[in-house]
Design an enzyme around this catalytic site. Structure first.
Site, PDB file in Angstrom:
ATOM      1  N   TYR A   1      -5.113  37.150 -12.841  1.00 54.64           N
ATOM      2  CA  TYR A   1      -4.556  38.501 -12.704  1.00 54.64           C
ATOM      3  C   TYR A   1      -5.525  39.424 -11.979  1.00 54.64           C
ATOM      4  O   TYR A   1      -6.721  39.437 -12.277  1.00 54.64           O
ATOM      5  CB  TYR A   1      -4.236  39.087 -14.077  1.00 54.64           C
ATOM      6  CG  TYR A   1      -2.943  38.553 -14.659  1.00 54.64           C
ATOM      7  CD1 TYR A   1      -1.726  38.759 -13.996  1.00 54.64           C
ATOM      8  CD2 TYR A   1      -2.932  37.860 -15.853  1.00 54.64           C
ATOM      9  CE1 TYR A   1      -0.541  38.264 -14.523  1.00 54.64           C
ATOM     10  CE2 TYR A   1      -1.739  37.374 -16.394  1.00 54.64           C
ATOM     11  CZ  TYR A   1      -0.554  37.582 -15.721  1.00 54.64           C
ATOM     12  OH  TYR A   1       0.615  37.109 -16.230  1.00 54.64           O
TER      13      TYR A   1
ATOM     14  N   LYS B   1     -12.761  38.652 -47.199  1.00 51.18           N
ATOM     15  CA  LYS B   1     -11.658  39.513 -46.737  1.00 51.18           C
ATOM     16  C   LYS B   1     -11.129  38.990 -45.400  1.00 51.18           C
ATOM     17  O   LYS B   1     -11.773  38.168 -44.739  1.00 51.18           O
ATOM     18  CB  LYS B   1     -12.153  40.948 -46.613  1.00 51.18           C
ATOM     19  CG  LYS B   1     -13.301  41.135 -45.636  1.00 51.18           C
ATOM     20  CD  LYS B   1     -13.946  42.505 -45.775  1.00 51.18           C
ATOM     21  CE  LYS B   1     -15.128  42.655 -44.838  1.00 51.18           C
ATOM     22  NZ  LYS B   1     -15.927  43.851 -45.146  1.00 51.18           N
TER      23      LYS B   1
HETATM   24  C1  PLP Z   1     -17.254  43.425 -45.323  1.00 54.36           C
HETATM   25  C2  PLP Z   1     -18.167  43.930 -46.371  1.00 54.36           C
HETATM   26  C3  PLP Z   1     -19.347  43.246 -46.690  1.00 54.36           C
HETATM   27  C4  PLP Z   1     -19.835  42.036 -45.914  1.00 54.36           C
HETATM   28  O1  PLP Z   1     -20.490  42.467 -44.747  1.00 54.36           O
HETATM   29  P1  PLP Z   1     -21.191  41.424 -43.741  1.00 54.36           P
HETATM   30  O2  PLP Z   1     -21.813  42.303 -42.722  1.00 54.36           O
HETATM   31  O3  PLP Z   1     -20.091  40.597 -43.174  1.00 54.36           O
HETATM   32  O4  PLP Z   1     -22.150  40.644 -44.546  1.00 54.36           O
HETATM   33  C5  PLP Z   1     -20.104  43.713 -47.750  1.00 54.36           C
HETATM   34  N1  PLP Z   1     -19.741  44.815 -48.439  1.00 54.36           N
HETATM   35  C6  PLP Z   1     -18.630  45.521 -48.128  1.00 54.36           C
HETATM   36  C7  PLP Z   1     -18.289  46.730 -48.923  1.00 54.36           C
HETATM   37  C8  PLP Z   1     -17.816  45.118 -47.080  1.00 54.36           C
HETATM   38  O5  PLP Z   1     -16.730  45.814 -46.785  1.00 54.36           O
END
Ligand code: PLP
Length: 357
Positions: free
Chosen positions: A254, A35
């Protein structure tokens, strides 16, 4: 010469990290989580490097379709499912699998003619984010079985605290809730994220869903990625584009947040929060300049940041700087900015050129 800020993506590190996951879970199928543009690493190059994965999970429909169109044959799971009946037709056309977590989605499916999807039925076992309540589960299952010729159903849940050593009890409770709720149902199961893969073998089941570990970062605050044999995939690098010599008492950047207590040599690096480097990183956040460890000074600007060159040899205009990568981990930088590697990786800005190698 273009602006020197770039993100190098080490594809063989991705492949290596996938084999590390395999060693943990030789008997489970691996759904690589890609994702958010593969956690900022670039969707298609990442998926190619992970082509030995048994499936992919993400939540952007356009990205899922482009994976299919690029020839990936594995299951592709949309982690938030579909949002409209129109999308359902695309799920069928491209043979995408859907998480179904809400009765509105169930209704959409039942009211449509698209009854042949692979479904991941999500149960809320305590995270209270997505999923049917355990009490709803029997009714949902029977509705599905009566009405829908689903190719396969996978029962699924997600852990809230698998990355928190102090909250083992929470993982055990969620696991027990899942087992009690799904007892007697002869369907495959999917529970584990990266943290659970590394620390909770009792959660493995048929499918695991690793994300962050594939990118070579650690899901834990108390254990670093290299001790888990994970290799960093992204190197964010740039160059020194200016050098300043300052006196004791002079301030940098800054709000003059950093003040020198001796004469210093300062390097200005072409990387700022508009590139994805965290503005909340504090003085002393590590950076690597010409392969030597140095530190951030003062406030990160939109396009630049300042580093200490005072005691560092062989640094000059155009010296290479690594903001995160192999010898300065993204986890360390995240720690100094009060956030996690997840946020830094997926906040890499589109203007930063990604170079896969
Ligand atoms: C993002 C996600 C994962 C992966 O999680 P990590 O901590 O990056 O391994 C697994 N399952 C779901 C439902 C997620 O949204």
């Amino acid at each position: 010469m273009p602006r020197p800020t770039k993100a190098s993506i080490n594809l063989s590190a991705l492949t290596h990290n996938l084999t590390v996951v395999r060693e943990y879970v030789p008997r489970s199928r691996i759904m690589a989580v890609i994702k958010a543009d593969a956690y900022g690493h670039g969707l298609l190059p990442t998926a190619n490097a992970l082509k030995a994965a048994d499936g992919f999970a993400l939540l952007e429909l356009d990205a899922a379709i482009s994976l299919r169109e690029s020839g990936f044959q594995q299951p592709i799971l949309l982690l938030e499912g579909f949002f409209s009946t129109q999308e359902l037709a695309l799920f069928e056309q491209y043979q995408l699998s859907a998480v179904i977590h809400h009765s509105e989605q169930l209704m959409m499916m039942l009211d449509s003619k698209h009854h042949t999807l692979d479904l991941f039925l999500k149960i809320n076992t305590g995270m209270n984010r997505l999923g049917f309540a355990p009490e709803q589960f029997p009714a949902v299952m029977s509705k599905l079985k009566e009405n829908i010729s689903t190719n396969t159903i996978t029962l699924m849940t997600h852990f809230a605290c698998a990355d928190q050593p102090s909250q083992k009890e929470s993982v055990i409770q969620q696991l027990q809730c899942f087992e009690v709720t799904t007892r007697g149902q002869n369907y495959s199961r999917s529970l584990a994220n990266s943290a659970a893969i590394i620390r909770y073998p009792s959660t493995y089941a048929d499918w695991v869903r690793p994300g962050i570990m594939l990118y070579g970062a650690s899901p834990f605050a108390d254990q670093n990625a290299s001790s888990l044999n994970l290799r960093p995939v992204m190197t964010l690098s740039s160059k020194i584009i200016a050098i300043q010599h300052i006196k004791s008492g002079d301030r940098v950047g800054y709000h003059g947040l950093f003040q020198a207590d001796r004469p210093m040599r300062i390097g200005i690096v072409a990387c700022g929060y508009a590139d994805g480097y965290p503005r909340h990183a504090t003085t002393d956040t590590p950076v690597l300049v010409n392969n030597q460890r140095s530190r951030l000074l003062g406030r990160v600007s939109m396009d630049m940041l300042a580093i200490d060159l005072t005691d560092i040899e062989n640094t000059e205009l155009n010296s290479p700087v690594i903001l995160w990568g192999k010898d300065v981990s993204v986890d360390e930088v995240a720690h100094h900015a009060g956030t996690t590697s997840y946020e830094l990786l997926c906040a890499l800005a589109p203007r930063v050129e990604k170079i896969a190698y």
